[in-house]
Design an enzyme around this catalytic site. Sequence first.
Site, PDB file in Angstrom:
ATOM      1  N   SER A  23       0.818  -1.207   0.000  1.00 36.62           N
ATOM      2  CA  SER A  23       0.000   0.000   0.000  1.00 36.62           C
ATOM      3  C   SER A  23       0.854   1.260   0.000  1.00 36.62           C
ATOM      4  CB  SER A  23      -0.921  -0.006   1.226  1.00 36.62           C
ATOM      5  OG  SER A  23      -1.691   1.179   1.290  1.00 36.62           O
ATOM      6  N   LYS A  31     -16.810  16.631   3.633  1.00 34.78           N
ATOM      7  CA  LYS A  31     -16.453  16.393   2.242  1.00 34.78           C
ATOM      8  C   LYS A  31     -17.724  16.340   1.391  1.00 34.78           C
ATOM      9  CE  LYS A  31     -12.079  13.900   2.858  1.00 34.78           C
ATOM     10  NZ  LYS A  31     -11.321  12.666   2.525  1.00 34.78           N
ATOM     11  N   GLU A  70      -1.050  10.091  11.668  1.00 34.03           N
ATOM     12  CA  GLU A  70      -2.352  10.675  11.361  1.00 34.03           C
ATOM     13  C   GLU A  70      -3.363  10.251  12.425  1.00 34.03           C
ATOM     14  OE1 GLU A  70      -5.248  11.072   7.508  1.00 34.03           O
ATOM     15  OE2 GLU A  70      -4.846   9.059   8.255  1.00 34.03           O
TER      16      GLU A  70
END
Length: 299
Positions: A141, A204, A231
């Site tokens: 990833s 969003k 994060e």
Amino acid sequence: MDDSDSRGTGAAPHDSAPDLTATPVSAGTADGAGALERAGTADPAATSTEPAGDDASTTPDEVGALIAARQQQLLHEEPDPEELAARMRQVYEELTTLRMHYQFGIDEVQTKVNILRQEFELIHDYSPIEHVRTRLKSTESLVNKAMRTGGDMTVPAIRQRVMDIAGIRITCSFVSDVYWIAEMLSRQRDLEVLTTKDYIAEPKPNGYRSLHLIVQVPVYLSEHTELVPVELQIRTIAMDFWASTEHKLSYKYRRNLPLPLQEELDDAARVAADLDDRMERLRTEIRPRPVSPPSPAPR
């Protein structure tokens, strides 16, 4: 390659250069590679040391053709197996070390979160933190995202542009707790908030709501200190439920959701936001937010 490199070798008379214009050198062909070998790798003792006349000098175009031929030859050469294996081992070791550092960063931030959680459970019989989950990007990833974002594929360059290698998700019951936890963490001296994206105040377009922080923590190793970004996603249970469902549907349809499903998700996002507002009003009636214990005065 300078002009002396392109003069005649032992395959030609000492007082003249090879006729490079008689047979054009084509990049990527055996003739081109052979011409380069004859021009650049012959025995120096057999090379003329006398100045050549004007008719023996090569033109810039001919030199460029020789360089292009060599480049093509190098591109098509079979890699040395030992050299290739050494490079692969180096890349593997660098990525393994990188992921280790980020896992340590997760451990550092998770410890801070767990301390806050246990403190509130012991002192207030209530914790604003319901669930904590961690995630470290897999090597596959990480490489995929690095390729999508463009730029150099070196480990330092990847660290600069991929900021979500390490992640922690904190789930709360109420919206006010989301900001409360972020405030408590940001006050800690060894934790620096690099960026903040408030998708609760400004969701969003697809309805996603959450508070995102990129925080940086020091990881103390045996010989040096690594500053590791982590994060943080802080959201309510309702936000988390919606985001999890949306992710599963998007994955199933490869982000091309049918219009009816997209409309259902949009409506569910509005319902989840309304639920958070209603639960926040009920919370003030049932159990007002406790006051955090005062911080000790600095010595």
